[in-house]
Design a protein around this motif. Structure first.
Motif, PDB file in Angstrom:
ATOM      1  N   ASP A   1      -9.401   6.157   8.976  1.00 28.94           N
ATOM      2  CA  ASP A   1     -10.290   7.318   8.882  1.00 28.94           C
ATOM      3  C   ASP A   1      -9.564   8.444   8.166  1.00 28.94           C
ATOM      4  N   SER A   2     -10.341   9.432   7.740  1.00 29.68           N
ATOM      5  CA  SER A   2      -9.797  10.384   6.769  1.00 29.68           C
ATOM      6  C   SER A   2      -8.609  11.177   7.297  1.00 29.68           C
ATOM      7  N   LYS A   3      -8.500  11.329   8.614  1.00 30.22           N
ATOM      8  CA  LYS A   3      -7.369  12.151   9.070  1.00 30.22           C
ATOM      9  C   LYS A   3      -6.163  11.324   9.519  1.00 30.22           C
ATOM     10  N   THR A   4      -6.272  10.022   9.363  1.00 29.09           N
ATOM     11  CA  THR A   4      -5.143   9.179   9.751  1.00 29.09           C
ATOM     12  C   THR A   4      -4.418   8.677   8.507  1.00 29.09           C
ATOM     13  N   PHE A   5      -3.117   8.637   8.607  1.00 33.07           N
ATOM     14  CA  PHE A   5      -2.329   8.099   7.501  1.00 33.07           C
ATOM     15  C   PHE A   5      -1.084   7.441   8.074  1.00 33.07           C
ATOM     16  N   VAL A   6      -0.376   6.739   7.219  1.00 35.73           N
ATOM     17  CA  VAL A   6       0.804   6.015   7.681  1.00 35.73           C
ATOM     18  C   VAL A   6       1.950   6.346   6.735  1.00 35.73           C
ATOM     19  N   SER A   7       3.047   6.797   7.311  1.00 36.45           N
ATOM     20  CA  SER A   7       4.221   6.969   6.445  1.00 36.45           C
ATOM     21  C   SER A   7       5.028   5.682   6.522  1.00 36.45           C
ATOM     22  N   ALA A   8       5.560   5.267   5.369  1.00 38.38           N
ATOM     23  CA  ALA A   8       6.282   3.998   5.363  1.00 38.38           C
ATOM     24  C   ALA A   8       7.380   4.019   4.316  1.00 38.38           C
ATOM     25  N   ALA A   9       8.425   3.252   4.578  1.00 35.36           N
ATOM     26  CA  ALA A   9       9.442   3.021   3.546  1.00 35.36           C
ATOM     27  C   ALA A   9       9.690   1.521   3.510  1.00 35.36           C
ATOM     28  N   TYR A  10       9.735   1.000   2.338  1.00 34.33           N
ATOM     29  CA  TYR A  10       9.933  -0.437   2.214  1.00 34.33           C
ATOM     30  C   TYR A  10      11.174  -0.682   1.348  1.00 34.33           C
ATOM     31  N   CYS A  11      12.082  -1.517   1.859  1.00 32.58           N
ATOM     32  CA  CYS A  11      13.314  -1.822   1.126  1.00 32.58           C
ATOM     33  C   CYS A  11      13.365  -3.315   0.857  1.00 32.58           C
ATOM     34  N   LEU A  12      13.854  -3.656  -0.289  1.00 32.58           N
ATOM     35  CA  LEU A  12      14.067  -5.070  -0.586  1.00 32.58           C
ATOM     36  C   LEU A  12      15.545  -5.267  -0.913  1.00 32.58           C
ATOM     37  N   ILE A  13      16.173  -6.182  -0.179  1.00 29.36           N
ATOM     38  CA  ILE A  13      17.576  -6.479  -0.473  1.00 29.36           C
ATOM     39  C   ILE A  13      17.651  -7.826  -1.185  1.00 29.36           C
ATOM     40  N   ASP A  14      18.264  -7.795  -2.329  1.00 27.32           N
ATOM     41  CA  ASP A  14      18.447  -9.041  -3.094  1.00 27.32           C
ATOM     42  C   ASP A  14      19.913  -9.446  -2.940  1.00 27.32           C
ATOM     43  N   PHE A  15      20.125 -10.511  -2.179  1.00 24.95           N
ATOM     44  CA  PHE A  15      21.504 -10.896  -1.867  1.00 24.95           C
ATOM     45  C   PHE A  15      22.264 -11.403  -3.085  1.00 24.95           C
ATOM     46  N   ASN A  16      21.548 -12.093  -3.964  1.00 20.62           N
ATOM     47  CA  ASN A  16      22.234 -12.611  -5.149  1.00 20.62           C
ATOM     48  C   ASN A  16      22.582 -11.503  -6.116  1.00 20.62           C
ATOM     49  N   GLU A  17      21.593 -10.633  -6.355  1.00 16.11           N
ATOM     50  CA  GLU A  17      21.809  -9.563  -7.324  1.00 16.11           C
ATOM     51  C   GLU A  17      22.584  -8.390  -6.710  1.00 16.11           C
TER      52      GLU A  17
ATOM     53  N   GLU B   1       5.113  -2.002  -5.584  1.00 13.97           N
ATOM     54  CA  GLU B   1       3.829  -2.698  -5.722  1.00 13.97           C
ATOM     55  C   GLU B   1       3.211  -3.025  -4.360  1.00 13.97           C
ATOM     56  N   ILE B   2       4.090  -3.409  -3.434  1.00 13.86           N
ATOM     57  CA  ILE B   2       3.577  -3.699  -2.084  1.00 13.86           C
ATOM     58  C   ILE B   2       2.923  -2.457  -1.478  1.00 13.86           C
ATOM     59  N   LEU B   3       3.587  -1.317  -1.611  1.00 12.57           N
ATOM     60  CA  LEU B   3       3.036  -0.081  -1.040  1.00 12.57           C
ATOM     61  C   LEU B   3       1.719   0.292  -1.715  1.00 12.57           C
ATOM     62  N   ILE B   4       1.653   0.080  -3.032  1.00 10.74           N
ATOM     63  CA  ILE B   4       0.412   0.399  -3.755  1.00 10.74           C
ATOM     64  C   ILE B   4      -0.734  -0.465  -3.219  1.00 10.74           C
ATOM     65  N   LYS B   5      -0.463  -1.751  -3.073  1.00 13.73           N
ATOM     66  CA  LYS B   5      -1.495  -2.664  -2.554  1.00 13.73           C
ATOM     67  C   LYS B   5      -1.879  -2.296  -1.111  1.00 13.73           C
ATOM     68  N   ALA B   6      -0.852  -1.979  -0.336  1.00 14.22           N
ATOM     69  CA  ALA B   6      -1.131  -1.623   1.077  1.00 14.22           C
ATOM     70  C   ALA B   6      -2.009  -0.380   1.137  1.00 14.22           C
ATOM     71  N   ASN B   7      -1.729   0.593   0.244  1.00  9.51           N
ATOM     72  CA  ASN B   7      -2.542   1.815   0.214  1.00  9.51           C
ATOM     73  C   ASN B   7      -3.982   1.486  -0.163  1.00  9.51           C
ATOM     74  N   ASP B   8      -4.142   0.566  -1.136  1.00 12.38           N
ATOM     75  CA  ASP B   8      -5.495   0.164  -1.543  1.00 12.38           C
ATOM     76  C   ASP B   8      -6.309  -0.306  -0.345  1.00 12.38           C
ATOM     77  N   ILE B   9      -5.635  -1.102   0.476  1.00  7.83           N
ATOM     78  CA  ILE B   9      -6.354  -1.654   1.635  1.00  7.83           C
ATOM     79  C   ILE B   9      -6.591  -0.572   2.681  1.00  7.83           C
ATOM     80  N   LEU B  10      -5.539   0.206   2.972  1.00  9.12           N
ATOM     81  CA  LEU B  10      -5.630   1.180   4.069  1.00  9.12           C
ATOM     82  C   LEU B  10      -6.570   2.339   3.773  1.00  9.12           C
ATOM     83  N   ILE B  11      -6.673   2.708   2.494  1.00  8.59           N
ATOM     84  CA  ILE B  11      -7.512   3.867   2.164  1.00  8.59           C
ATOM     85  C   ILE B  11      -8.955   3.635   2.611  1.00  8.59           C
ATOM     86  N   SER B  12      -9.370   2.347   2.605  1.00  5.19           N
ATOM     87  CA  SER B  12     -10.752   2.070   2.997  1.00  5.19           C
ATOM     88  C   SER B  12     -10.891   1.796   4.501  1.00  5.19           C
ATOM     89  N   THR B  13      -9.782   1.523   5.174  1.00  8.66           N
ATOM     90  CA  THR B  13      -9.930   1.226   6.599  1.00  8.66           C
ATOM     91  C   THR B  13      -9.540   2.384   7.512  1.00  8.66           C
TER      92      THR B  13
END
Lengths: 717, 125
Positions: free
Chosen positions: A549-565, A535-547
């Motif tokens: 320029d068309s030939k720039t993009f960002v590759s990203a990986a997002y990890c969440l560690i849940d210590f309890n689970e 969900e974070i990546l989806i939201k980030a894409n929403d924002i970045l797509i409008s800011t």
């Protein structure tokens, strides 16, 4: 003319001048002496008079010399002044007769038997004449020494000595049997005059126009001097007035006027002989001064186009062409540059003609073309007749062509050819230098820009890793020279949850650094409200797509560690896969997803998957950027994912710090002979739960589910 | 870095750009000018053949992103062919296969254009 007015301007502080005061003193003394001992025929009286006159003349001479030295007047303007003064004296001598007759009934009587008034008037008249004579003498001296080497001094001063001797002896020995003495001095004086009049080397250095003016001026002045000399015969009032004070002075003025008459006559003939060569000489002088001017210019920091303008300007000046421009080679195109007196449409038309007609690639020397050769008769070929084309080369490579064009087809000759050739050699070097300079300035600017970019990057990357008892965290970041746009960060979402982001902005330098800063802002704020990586990546894409320029993009990986689970949740937006080291295997965790900023909201969301993994003791999670896998050795081989994984597996039982150290060592060993082109980022997480036993048992069920999930999408290496 | 060059070949109304060498931030402008030229000439059916491409950087990938929208707005497309494994991996990581049609041969890509034209024509009839 100007000098004449300057002379007046200098008179403001004239009375402060010691020499002028001494001159006034001597003149005053002369007046007093004359009044006291008028009419005396004693030799002593005459000698004293002459001494006073000599001192007055000397002081005036020194005074005027001073003024002359301070001013560096051109010979031409000096001669102008002489002409004006000469005309004035001409009238003075002419009217001295009638004016004196008006003032006094019997001039001769008065002169022989002077009154106070007549003595003062006579003295004033004589001082005027003396002033003139000295001015003439100083000018002649100045002209004599102008552009003359120092060794000639002796001739001039010898002449002066003979002038004085001839003047003095004429009075004392002129009328008796010893007259041969004064005659001898006189003859030597005249010979020296002739000799010294021949030193007119400066004439060569004035321009043709001035030479013609000088021709007229010198003959007029010479004639005026002769006339003045003629008008000052013994019977004239002028002569009588001079003689009444000192016959030597009269002699001296005549000698100087004779010298001036000879000098200006010689000047006239010399100028006459110089006229035919004047134009060629002017051209050469122009060429030399242009080159001097140009070489001065190129040592200053010059903008490239400004330099090109100067080049065409000077080309016109040295070759006498009507128009000039540069055909400049830019990659494989030829453009007109720095057009002078010709429009771009015309020059472009001629460029085509020249490039077709001339073997420009092998052009080594200046060549001439006739425009009548143009196949299509046009207004241009009627307007211009001939052109000269010269190559502009730097390091043996043709940079462009310098073109000069002329309305008259007989105009260009060998001289012009040499002038243009010499000049174009000079011009090509300086233009190349200017270009290199501009390049180095640009380079410096880029380097400063990169400094800023590196500073931004350094500030937004976390200073230290967060610390957890259950998780060892190690991170390494090695920036490339040209900031590569790598970024990683940790977000403490709650006591039991940690978000980890790794990203790589496409592009480099300052723009990449700004986008990194933007990404940091976006994830900082999103991670506060959204936990789920996908969900974070989806939201980030929403924002970045409008800011972005068309030939720039960002590759990203997002990890969440849940210590309890004890779970790891991964979403990946076009980034390198996340590696999981478990037991003896390395798994590529590569859920589907395209880079941020590449596609519209819906498409991005539809193609983005997530992966949930149950963490086991000693699980090692490796996040990295392509700076590692694409590091290159001298053969341009990639470090590669395979080798990377091998190293990871070898050292999998070590601590996270040791593993990352090992990897970085290997990468730098591998790429030691190749510059680091991209940023290198490596984040290693090692799962070391405190109470592995009980907790592990509790979570058995979930772990099984989790394994199923990732085994579907992860490839096993 | 190493050289990069392009060559455009027309195959019917499909334009094929052959790229070779290293496509990175420094060489990307060459490819950009190719795309601009094709778009200026109203050629929107573009196949990019990667047969001789040795390397592509993220700036190189950006070139395709920059023009694809405009081309698709004009009923065209960019299709990619003949990628070696290394180049494909780079495209794949970033999710290009989700955005572009990637073929193993140039003919396939050209045929795909022609076929979709036919379908389009049939539909219009």
């Amino acid at each position: 003319m100007t000098n004449y007015t300057n002379l007046n301007a200098d008179k403001i502080n004239i009375l402060d001048n010691i020499q002028f005061r001494l001159f006034l003193g001597s003149s005053g003394a002369l007046l007093v002496f004359k009044l006291l001992f008028s009419g005396s025929e004693l030799i002593v009286y005459k000698l004293v008079t002459d001494l006073l006159i000599i001192s007055a003349i000397s002081f005036l001479f020194l005074f005027l010399m001073d003024i002359f030295e301070k001013r560096n007047a051109s010979p031409f303007s000096l001669i102008m002044n002489i002409g004006i003064l000469n005309a004035f004296v001409f009238f003075l001598i002419m009217f001295s007769d009638s004016i004196m007759s008006l003032l006094f009934e019997n001039v001769n009587e008065k002169l022989n038997n002077p009154s106070l008034v007549s003595t003062i008037i006579t003295l004033a008249y004589i001082l005027l004449i003396v002033g003139f004579i000295i001015y003439v003498f100083i000018t002649l001296r100045h002209l004599f020494f102008f552009r003359q080497s120092g060794s000639q001094k002796i001739y001039f001063y010898t002449m002066l000595v003979f002038f004085v001797l001839a003047s003095l002896t004429a009075q004392y020995f002129g009328a008796n049997e010893l007259s041969f003495i004064s005659d001898t001095f006189m003859i030597i004086s005249v010979l020296l005059m002739l000799l010294n009049s021949l030193r007119i080397s400066w004439i060569a250095f004035i321009v043709k126009k001035e030479k013609i003016a000088l021709l007229v001026l010198s003959i007029v002045i010479a004639v005026l001097f002769i006339v003045n000399l003629n008008n000052s015969g013994d019977a004239t009032v002028h002569s009588k007035m001079l003689s009444s004070i000192s016959p030597s002075l009269k002699e001296f003025t005549e000698i100087i006027m004779l010298y001036a008459a000879i000098y200006f006559s010689v000047l006239f003939f010399t100028t006459l002989f110089h006229i035919p060569t004047a134009e060629a000489f002017d051209r050469k002088a122009e060429e030399v001064s242009s080159l001097q001017y140009f070489s001065k210019l190129i040592t200053q920091v010059l903008e490239y186009n400004e330099l090109a303008d100067t080049v065409t300007d000077i080309t016109i000046r040295v070759s006498g062409a009507n128009a000039s421009w540069i055909i400049w080679r830019e990659k494989d195109e030829f453009i007109s540059l720095a057009n002078k007196n010709i429009g771009f449409i015309d020059s472009n038309l001629l460029n085509k003609f020249i490039l077709r007609k001339v073997d420009w690639e092998n052009l080594d020397d200046t060549i001439f073309l006739k425009l009548s050769d143009i196949e299509v008769q046009s207004k241009l070929s009627q307007k211009f007749r001939a052109m000269a084309i010269s190559p502009l080369k730097a390091h043996g490579k043709l940079q462009g062509l310098l073109v000069a064009i002329c309305k008259d087809d007989k105009k260009f000759n060998e001289e012009d050819k040499n002038a243009i050739a010499t000049f174009s050699d000079y011009a090509s070097i300086s233009m190349e230098n200017s270009r290199l300079l501009e390049e180095s300035i640009e380079k410096e600017r880029l380097e400063r820009e990169l400094d800023v970019a590196r500073e931004i990057q350094r500030k937004i990357i976390p200073e230290k890793n967060p610390e957890y008892e259950d998780l060892e965290i190690s991170s390494v970041f090695v920036p490339a020279f040209e900031v590569g746009g790598d970024y990683y960060d940790f977000f403490k979402i709650s006591e039991s949850k940690l978000g980890i982001l790794i990203a790589d902005v496409s592009g480099k330098g300052i723009s990449a650094a700004f986008i990194m800063a933007e990404i940091k802002g976006i994830f900082e704020s999103l991670s506060k409200t959204i936990e789920n990586p996908r969900e974070i990546l989806i939201k980030a894409n929403d924002i970045l797509i409008s800011t972005l320029d068309s030939k720039t993009f960002v590759s990203a990986a997002y990890c969440l560690i849940d210590f309890n689970e004890r779970k790891l949740n991964i979403a990946r937006a076009g980034h390198c896969p996340v590696l999981l080291l478990r037991n003896d295997t390395a798994q590529r965790l590569k859920p589907s997803g395209m880079g941020l900023g590449m596609s519209r909201e819906k498409h991005f969301e539809d193609t983005l998957d997530e992966l949930i993994i149950d963490l086991k003791e000693n699980d090692t999670i490796v996040l990295y950027t392509d700076g590692i896998t694409e590091a290159k050795n001298e053969n341009l081989d990639d470090f590669g994912e395979k080798y990377f994984t091998e190293i990871l597996l070898e050292s999998r039982n070590k601590s996270s710090d040791e593993i990352s150290k090992k990897v970085i060592n290997e990468v730098s060993m591998f790429a030691k002979n190749h510059s680091q082109y991209d940023d290198i980022t490596l984040v290693i997480l090692k799962w070391k739960p405190r109470h592995s036993e009980e907790r592990g048992r509790d979570r058995q069920k979930i772990k099984l589910n989790g394994e199923k999930e990732w085994q579907n999408s992860a490839q096993q290496l | 870095m190493a050289e990069f060059s392009t060559a455009i070949i027309d195959r019917g109304d499909v334009s094929v750009i052959n790229v070779s060498g290293y496509l990175d931030a420094h060489t990307a402008p060459t490819l950009e000018s190719n795309f601009t030229e094709l778009i200026d000439n109203n050629k929107f059916k573009i196949v990019v053949n990667f047969k001789d491409l040795a390397y592509i950087s993220s700036a190189g990938l950006g070139v395709f992103m920059a023009y694809v929208e405009k081309i698709r707005d004009n009923a065209g497309d960019i299709k990619l062919t003949n990628m070696n494994e290394k180049v494909y991996n780079i495209f794949d990581l970033l999710g290009f296969p989700l955005l572009y049609e990637i073929f193993s041969t140039e003919d396939e890509a050209v045929n795909k254009f022609n076929k979709s034209d036919k379908v389009g024509n049939d539909e219009s009839k």
